[in-house]
Design a protein around this motif. Structure first.
Motif, PDB file in Angstrom:
ATOM      1  N   ARG A 110       0.861  -1.182   0.000  1.00 21.14           N
ATOM      2  CA  ARG A 110       0.000   0.000   0.000  1.00 21.14           C
ATOM      3  C   ARG A 110       0.896   1.230   0.000  1.00 21.14           C
ATOM      4  NH1 ARG A 110      -3.571   1.211   5.122  1.00 21.14           N
ATOM      5  NH2 ARG A 110      -1.796   2.483   5.657  1.00 21.14           N
ATOM      6  N   VAL A 111       0.644   2.140  -0.930  1.00 21.05           N
ATOM      7  CA  VAL A 111       1.390   3.386  -1.032  1.00 21.05           C
ATOM      8  C   VAL A 111       0.389   4.527  -0.975  1.00 21.05           C
ATOM      9  CG1 VAL A 111       2.923   4.783  -2.463  1.00 21.05           C
ATOM     10  CG2 VAL A 111       3.178   2.299  -2.432  1.00 21.05           C
ATOM     11  N   GLU A 112       0.683   5.504  -0.139  1.00 16.14           N
ATOM     12  CA  GLU A 112      -0.188   6.675  -0.020  1.00 16.14           C
ATOM     13  C   GLU A 112       0.597   7.948  -0.307  1.00 16.14           C
ATOM     14  OE1 GLU A 112      -3.487   5.199   3.221  1.00 16.14           O
ATOM     15  OE2 GLU A 112      -1.887   6.515   3.897  1.00 16.14           O
ATOM     16  N   TYR A 113      -0.104   8.911  -0.862  1.00 17.90           N
ATOM     17  CA  TYR A 113       0.471  10.213  -1.181  1.00 17.90           C
ATOM     18  C   TYR A 113      -0.262  11.283  -0.388  1.00 17.90           C
ATOM     19  CZ  TYR A 113       2.628   7.694  -4.969  1.00 17.90           C
ATOM     20  OH  TYR A 113       3.358   6.790  -5.692  1.00 17.90           O
ATOM     21  N   ALA A 114       0.505  12.253   0.104  1.00 19.13           N
ATOM     22  CA  ALA A 114      -0.069  13.339   0.893  1.00 19.13           C
ATOM     23  C   ALA A 114       0.724  14.606   0.632  1.00 19.13           C
ATOM     24  CB  ALA A 114      -0.031  12.995   2.385  1.00 19.13           C
ATOM     25  N   LEU A 115       0.091  15.727   0.899  1.00 19.42           N
ATOM     26  CA  LEU A 115       0.803  16.998   0.802  1.00 19.42           C
ATOM     27  C   LEU A 115       1.745  17.151   1.986  1.00 19.42           C
ATOM     28  CD1 LEU A 115      -2.052  19.437  -0.244  1.00 19.42           C
ATOM     29  CD2 LEU A 115      -0.201  18.569  -1.675  1.00 19.42           C
ATOM     30  N   THR A 116       2.890  17.717   1.729  1.00 18.47           N
ATOM     31  CA  THR A 116       3.827  18.072   2.797  1.00 18.47           C
ATOM     32  C   THR A 116       3.466  19.480   3.277  1.00 18.47           C
ATOM     33  OG1 THR A 116       5.366  19.116   1.266  1.00 18.47           O
ATOM     34  CG2 THR A 116       5.672  16.740   1.697  1.00 18.47           C
ATOM     35  N   PRO A 117       4.058  19.926   4.374  1.00 20.33           N
ATOM     36  CA  PRO A 117       3.821  21.316   4.785  1.00 20.33           C
ATOM     37  C   PRO A 117       4.176  22.320   3.676  1.00 20.33           C
ATOM     38  CG  PRO A 117       4.787  20.093   6.591  1.00 20.33           C
ATOM     39  CD  PRO A 117       4.812  19.177   5.383  1.00 20.33           C
ATOM     40  N   ARG A 118       5.234  22.047   2.922  1.00 18.00           N
ATOM     41  CA  ARG A 118       5.593  22.943   1.810  1.00 18.00           C
ATOM     42  C   ARG A 118       4.499  22.932   0.745  1.00 18.00           C
ATOM     43  NH1 ARG A 118      10.735  21.070  -0.287  1.00 18.00           N
ATOM     44  NH2 ARG A 118      11.507  21.994   1.618  1.00 18.00           N
ATOM     45  N   GLY A 119       3.971  21.749   0.454  1.00 19.45           N
ATOM     46  CA  GLY A 119       2.882  21.652  -0.515  1.00 19.45           C
ATOM     47  C   GLY A 119       1.648  22.392  -0.033  1.00 19.45           C
ATOM     48  N   ARG A 120       1.340  22.248   1.252  1.00 18.60           N
ATOM     49  CA  ARG A 120       0.176  22.960   1.812  1.00 18.60           C
ATOM     50  C   ARG A 120       0.373  24.475   1.758  1.00 18.60           C
ATOM     51  NH1 ARG A 120      -3.772  20.021   2.927  1.00 18.60           N
ATOM     52  NH2 ARG A 120      -3.503  17.890   3.594  1.00 18.60           N
ATOM     53  N   SER A 121       1.631  24.929   1.925  1.00 21.10           N
ATOM     54  CA  SER A 121       1.881  26.377   1.898  1.00 21.10           C
ATOM     55  C   SER A 121       1.688  26.962   0.500  1.00 21.10           C
ATOM     56  CB  SER A 121       3.295  26.687   2.400  1.00 21.10           C
ATOM     57  OG  SER A 121       4.274  26.324   1.444  1.00 21.10           O
ATOM     58  N   LEU A 122       1.729  26.116  -0.525  1.00 17.98           N
ATOM     59  CA  LEU A 122       1.515  26.566  -1.897  1.00 17.98           C
ATOM     60  C   LEU A 122       0.034  26.684  -2.237  1.00 17.98           C
ATOM     61  CD1 LEU A 122       2.687  27.223  -4.700  1.00 17.98           C
ATOM     62  CD2 LEU A 122       2.866  24.748  -5.099  1.00 17.98           C
ATOM     63  N   LEU A 123      -0.807  25.942  -1.538  1.00 19.37           N
ATOM     64  CA  LEU A 123      -2.227  25.873  -1.881  1.00 19.37           C
ATOM     65  C   LEU A 123      -2.970  27.202  -1.867  1.00 19.37           C
ATOM     66  CD1 LEU A 123      -3.221  22.445  -0.421  1.00 19.37           C
ATOM     67  CD2 LEU A 123      -3.203  23.133  -2.800  1.00 19.37           C
ATOM     68  N   PRO A 124      -2.745  28.101  -0.910  1.00 16.55           N
ATOM     69  CA  PRO A 124      -3.479  29.377  -0.978  1.00 16.55           C
ATOM     70  C   PRO A 124      -3.209  30.131  -2.283  1.00 16.55           C
ATOM     71  CG  PRO A 124      -2.454  29.126   1.169  1.00 16.55           C
ATOM     72  CD  PRO A 124      -1.949  28.002   0.312  1.00 16.55           C
ATOM     73  N   HIS A 125      -2.013  30.009  -2.806  1.00 19.79           N
ATOM     74  CA  HIS A 125      -1.674  30.676  -4.068  1.00 19.79           C
ATOM     75  C   HIS A 125      -2.369  29.995  -5.244  1.00 19.79           C
ATOM     76  CE1 HIS A 125       1.229  32.866  -1.720  1.00 19.79           C
ATOM     77  NE2 HIS A 125       1.643  31.702  -1.244  1.00 19.79           N
ATOM     78  N   ILE A 126      -2.433  28.671  -5.202  1.00 23.66           N
ATOM     79  CA  ILE A 126      -3.139  27.933  -6.249  1.00 23.66           C
ATOM     80  C   ILE A 126      -4.628  28.244  -6.190  1.00 23.66           C
ATOM     81  CG2 ILE A 126      -3.813  25.622  -7.032  1.00 23.66           C
ATOM     82  CD1 ILE A 126      -0.986  24.703  -6.245  1.00 23.66           C
ATOM     83  N   HIS A 127      -5.192  28.300  -4.984  1.00 22.93           N
ATOM     84  CA  HIS A 127      -6.606  28.629  -4.850  1.00 22.93           C
ATOM     85  C   HIS A 127      -6.879  30.038  -5.373  1.00 22.93           C
ATOM     86  CE1 HIS A 127      -8.106  25.043  -2.969  1.00 22.93           C
ATOM     87  NE2 HIS A 127      -7.142  25.067  -2.080  1.00 22.93           N
ATOM     88  N   GLY A 128      -5.951  30.967  -5.151  1.00 23.00           N
ATOM     89  CA  GLY A 128      -6.092  32.315  -5.703  1.00 23.00           C
ATOM     90  C   GLY A 128      -6.145  32.283  -7.222  1.00 23.00           C
ATOM     91  N   LEU A 129      -5.293  31.467  -7.832  1.00 23.03           N
ATOM     92  CA  LEU A 129      -5.287  31.329  -9.293  1.00 23.03           C
ATOM     93  C   LEU A 129      -6.580  30.680  -9.778  1.00 23.03           C
ATOM     94  CD1 LEU A 129      -3.831  31.567 -11.994  1.00 23.03           C
ATOM     95  CD2 LEU A 129      -2.734  29.374 -11.500  1.00 23.03           C
ATOM     96  N   VAL A 130      -7.076  29.700  -9.037  1.00 28.80           N
ATOM     97  CA  VAL A 130      -8.342  29.048  -9.398  1.00 28.80           C
ATOM     98  C   VAL A 130      -9.469  30.073  -9.387  1.00 28.80           C
ATOM     99  CG1 VAL A 130     -10.087  27.383  -8.617  1.00 28.80           C
ATOM    100  CG2 VAL A 130      -7.668  26.728  -8.671  1.00 28.80           C
ATOM    101  N   GLU A 131      -9.538  30.871  -8.333  1.00 32.25           N
ATOM    102  CA  GLU A 131     -10.593  31.891  -8.237  1.00 32.25           C
ATOM    103  C   GLU A 131     -10.465  32.925  -9.349  1.00 32.25           C
ATOM    104  OE1 GLU A 131     -13.356  31.747  -6.399  1.00 32.25           O
ATOM    105  OE2 GLU A 131     -12.522  29.792  -5.848  1.00 32.25           O
ATOM    106  N   TRP A 132      -9.239  33.375  -9.611  1.00 26.55           N
ATOM    107  CA  TRP A 132      -9.014  34.339 -10.685  1.00 26.55           C
ATOM    108  C   TRP A 132      -9.455  33.739 -12.010  1.00 26.55           C
ATOM    109  CZ3 TRP A 132      -6.494  34.639 -15.289  1.00 26.55           C
ATOM    110  CH2 TRP A 132      -6.321  35.908 -15.824  1.00 26.55           C
TER     111      TRP A 132
END
Length: 125
Positions: free
Chosen positions: A86-108
């Motif tokens: 079984r292999v699982e993938y998750a966001l790291t803290p660095r990945g999570r810190s990028l998400l607000p910027h990605i969400h901003g781009l999604v909204e734009w």
């Protein structure tokens, strides 16, 4: 002394002298941002769950994308020694810190997509 944006952008392509290019090369491909968004609301997902959540991506391309995101420290891969493996993938803290910027781009994108499509149509005509 900190470089200006112009100095970063003038850097030789493919070098690490331009963090903007380096990051955009990674997250600006067709699939990376979608993988990050899929992993946003969960603790972890298995490969097939990520694959199912993103329509149209091949297993090979998903593998390449996950490895690239893992190499950049945006996604973690955890393998559990069991049968079947079984292999699982998750966001790291660095990945999570990028998400607000990605969400901003999604909204734009949602806000301006109609106008962008109209501009494209006018340009072609």
């Amino acid at each position: 002394m900190e470089k200006s944006l112009k100095e970063y952008l003038a850097a030789e392509p493919g070098t690490m002298d331009c963090p903007v290019r380096s990051v955009l090369d990674r997250i600006g491909d067709k699939w990376a941002t979608l993988v990050l968004l899929v992993l946003d609301d969960v603790d972890a997902l298995r490969f097939n769950e990520v694959h199912k959540a993103i329509g149209g991506i091949s297993q090979k391309m998903l593998t390449v994308t996950l490895k690239t995101l893992e190499a950049d420290g945006l996604v973690s891969r955890t393998m559990y020694p069991q049968i079947p493996p079984r292999v699982e993938y998750a966001l790291t803290p660095r990945g999570r810190s990028l998400l607000p910027h990605i969400h901003g781009l999604v909204e734009w994108s949602k806000e301006h997509m109609r106008e962008i499509l109209a501009s494209r149509a006018a340009y072609v005509a």
